[in-house]
Design a protein around this motif. Structure first.
Motif, short mmCIF file in Angstrom:
data_model
loop_
_atom_site.label_atom_id
_atom_site.label_comp_id
_atom_site.label_asym_id
_atom_site.label_seq_id
_atom_site.Cartn_x
_atom_site.Cartn_y
_atom_site.Cartn_z
N VAL A 198 102.09 88.20 75.56
CA VAL A 198 100.82 88.50 75.96
C VAL A 198 100.20 88.85 77.23
N PRO A 199 99.74 90.00 77.24
CA PRO A 199 99.07 90.66 78.53
C PRO A 199 98.19 90.11 79.34
N PRO A 208 88.90 80.13 76.33
CA PRO A 208 89.59 80.67 75.39
C PRO A 208 90.77 81.52 75.76
N VAL A 209 91.49 81.86 74.66
CA VAL A 209 92.88 82.59 74.82
C VAL A 209 92.25 83.93 75.60
N ALA A 210 91.29 84.42 75.02
CA ALA A 210 90.86 85.82 75.32
C ALA A 210 90.35 86.04 76.88
N ALA A 211 89.95 84.68 77.24
CA ALA A 211 89.56 84.50 78.93
C ALA A 211 90.74 85.17 79.72
N LEU A 252 92.80 87.19 79.23
CA LEU A 252 93.00 88.65 79.06
C LEU A 252 91.83 89.56 79.95
N LEU A 253 90.90 88.82 80.34
CA LEU A 253 89.86 89.48 81.03
C LEU A 253 90.40 90.29 82.19
N PRO A 254 90.00 91.47 82.58
CA PRO A 254 90.63 92.35 83.65
C PRO A 254 90.42 91.54 84.98
#
Lengths: 163, 382
Positions: free
Chosen positions: B6-7, B63-66, B68-70
């Motif tokens: 996961v990047p 969140p998981v997506a957090a 992945l934030l740039p």
């Protein structure tokens, strides 16, 4: 004109229960199965998770989403696509939200992957209004050049209900 | 099947750990991942797998997506002062306190946005200086609360008293949350905002103590001194008071127990000739009258010259503990959330959905209730 592929957000599956009677909405969900089996209606797994948390006891959308989850989420977006979405519209994510994973960035990533694959795609969402610092899904989609419509609009063009 | 990497963005992971209040070692343990792996992810030497990133996000309450934030988000957790009574060791906010502060601030931002858009009246709370007389400040706030200084309500239980005080405070435009912070955490905290100020009360203590915490935090709002407040056992009382904390203790006790009513209660319950309160049994009889904690009652007596600090130190340890037994009433999520978030929050969200200021799904994610409960949320009599 050929109909597009619809990428559903949780908000449009939630709002149906307040727009229609239970029987009407159940009938609508049944008719939504046609574009779904044709591969023209998709959603990421995070939409099902949000429905499980918020749909409540009277839940035709959740029952339908669970039943067709395998088909609808077959093109689950990669984490790389989610990262690419967030690189452009980081404000679509609320980093302080606890609990079930927010679907917005996954909906956009799914739509973007389809768009890049040359598929005519629309995001179906009710989130167009800016209330806090979080960017509404509809606005973020617009910036990413992904058209977005409401559930009522989608149902009209699919010939399921009138507008 | 090969592991899907996961990047994540290392700088965001670093920010999330730092903002959580946990150390890197604690997060590794909490998430059940190897410390060496976590350090590699932080150093961009490798990337976690899906299971690992989910465990990390869960431990960090993000969140998981957090991840992945740039880059780390601009917004940070709210800053409040950690204040305490003498005898409590100074410390930084715990991870749990930080988590609930973030939760309260997130709700507050949404409530303020809703309130502004709906043209809600500003909170009716005066701004008062803590260098002034806390008793006079309490009398002024009692007027705003429409609670007479002389007559004092007789509540059937401490729980009913807390509910009444909460309703009164909410009527001023304050959102009052009840959070399960646990006995190791602060008693409560306050976050000022020009549209919707917030008070959070820790449910770890009994109703009498919660009422005192509620009014103590109201003092911080009046003084515009955002704080997370801890109180020690009375026997540990030693050293100098933080002047703001002391002011809020006196303010809360005066608000809860008006002088006139207290003097009447002393005559009624302890005897007409009693001039000073000297033992805990007497304090208990007075506290029952006001549905107040022993601590609040004693502080009020001391302020009025009717008792000494020695009496305060005699108060039993764990005086604010909840009574054992009972257990839950098997409440559903709607009831739990309604109790936790309070009538003002419920009412604002319900009206905002009706007025199309927020969407149903947005309201559901903030209130964390199922769709079927939203129309009932805040509409039931207390």
């Amino acid at each position: 004109m050929a109909l597009p592929t619809w990428v559903f957000d949780t908000s449009s599956l939630i709002i149906g229960r307040s727009l229609f009677s239970r029987d009407e909405y159940s009938a609508i969900m049944t008719r939504l199965t046609k574009p779904l089996v044709e591969g023209r209606l998709v959603f990421p797994r995070e939409v099902v998770a949000e429905l499980e948390r918020y749909a409540g006891a009277d839940k035709p959308a959740l029952d339908w989403a669970r039943l067709h989850q395998g088909v609808a989420t077959a093109s689950q977006p990669s984490f790389t696509s989610v990262r690419d979405v967030l690189a452009q519209v980081p404000e679509v994510l609320d980093p302080d939200k606890e609990g079930v994973e927010e679907a917005d960035s996954y909906v956009l990533a799914m739509a973007l992957e389809l768009l890049i694959a040359g598929i005519d795609v629309r995001v179906v969402t009710e989130e167009f209004k800016t209330t806090t610092k979080k960017m509404p899904l509809g606005s973020a989609a617009g910036f990413l050049r992904i058209p977005s419509v409401s559930l009522k609009t989608m149902l009209k063009f699919e010939g399921i209900t009138s507008f | 099947m090969p592991k899907i990497a996961v990047p994540i963005t290392p700088a965001v992971l670093d920010w999330a750990i730092s903002d959580s209040g946990f150390s890197v070692e604690q997060i590794a343990e909490e998430a059940g991942v190897q410390l060496a792996d976590l350090n590699d992810w932080l150093g961009a030497k490798s990337q976690p797998g899906v299971t690992e990133v989910r465990a990390l996000a869960h431990a960090l309450r993000r969140p998981v997506a957090a991840l992945l934030l740039p880059k780390p988000p601009d917004s940070h957790s709210p800053t409040v002062g950690f204040r305490h009574t003498p005898g409590v060791a100074g410390r930084s906010l715990s991870p749990k306190e930080r988590r609930y502060l973030r939760k309260a601030a997130r709700l507050q931002a949404m409530l303020a946005a809703i309130g502004t858009e709906m043209g809600e009246a500003r909170p009716r709370l005066p701004r008062l200086d803590t260098s002034g007389d806390a008793g006079a400040a309490a009398a002024q706030v009692r007027q705003a609360l429409a609670v007479p200084n002389g007559a004092h309500p007789q509540w059937v239980s401490a729980s009913a008293a807390f509910d009444a005080w909460r309703e009164s405070v909410e009527s001023l435009g304050v959102a009052v949350f009840l959070f399960q912070l646990g006995p190791e955490s602060c008693r409560g905290f306050s976050l000022w905002n020009d549209t919707v100020p917030v008070i959070a009360v820790n449910t770890a203590w009994n109703d009498e103590a919660r009422t005192f915490t509620l009014l103590h935090e109201l003092g911080h709002l009046v003084a515009r001194t955002d704080s997370a407040c801890a109180a020690g056992e009375p026997a540990e009382l030693s050293g100098a008071w933080d002047p703001v904390e002391r002011w809020c203790e006196v303010f809360a006790a005066a608000l809860l127990i008006p002088e006139e009513a207290l003097r009447v209660a002393i005559a009624d319950r302890l005897g007409p000739g009693v001039r000073r309160v000297v033992d805990v049994a007497q304090v208990r009889r007075l506290a029952t009258r006001f549905r107040s904690s022993l601590r609040a009652t004693t502080i009020r007596l001391i302020e009025l010259g009717l008792a000494s600090w020695e009496l305060y130190r005699q108060l039993p340890a764990a005086t604010d503990a909840k009574s054992a037994g009972g257990g839950g009433k098997g409440r559903d999520r709607q009831e739990v959330q309604e109790d936790s978030l309070g009538a003002r929050t419920a009412d604002l969200f319900r009206r905002a959905v009706e007025a199309d200021v927020v969407t149903r799904s947005e309201a559901l994610t903030y209130l964390d209730v199922p769709d079927s409960a939203l129309d009932l949320f805040g509409a039931r009599p207390a």
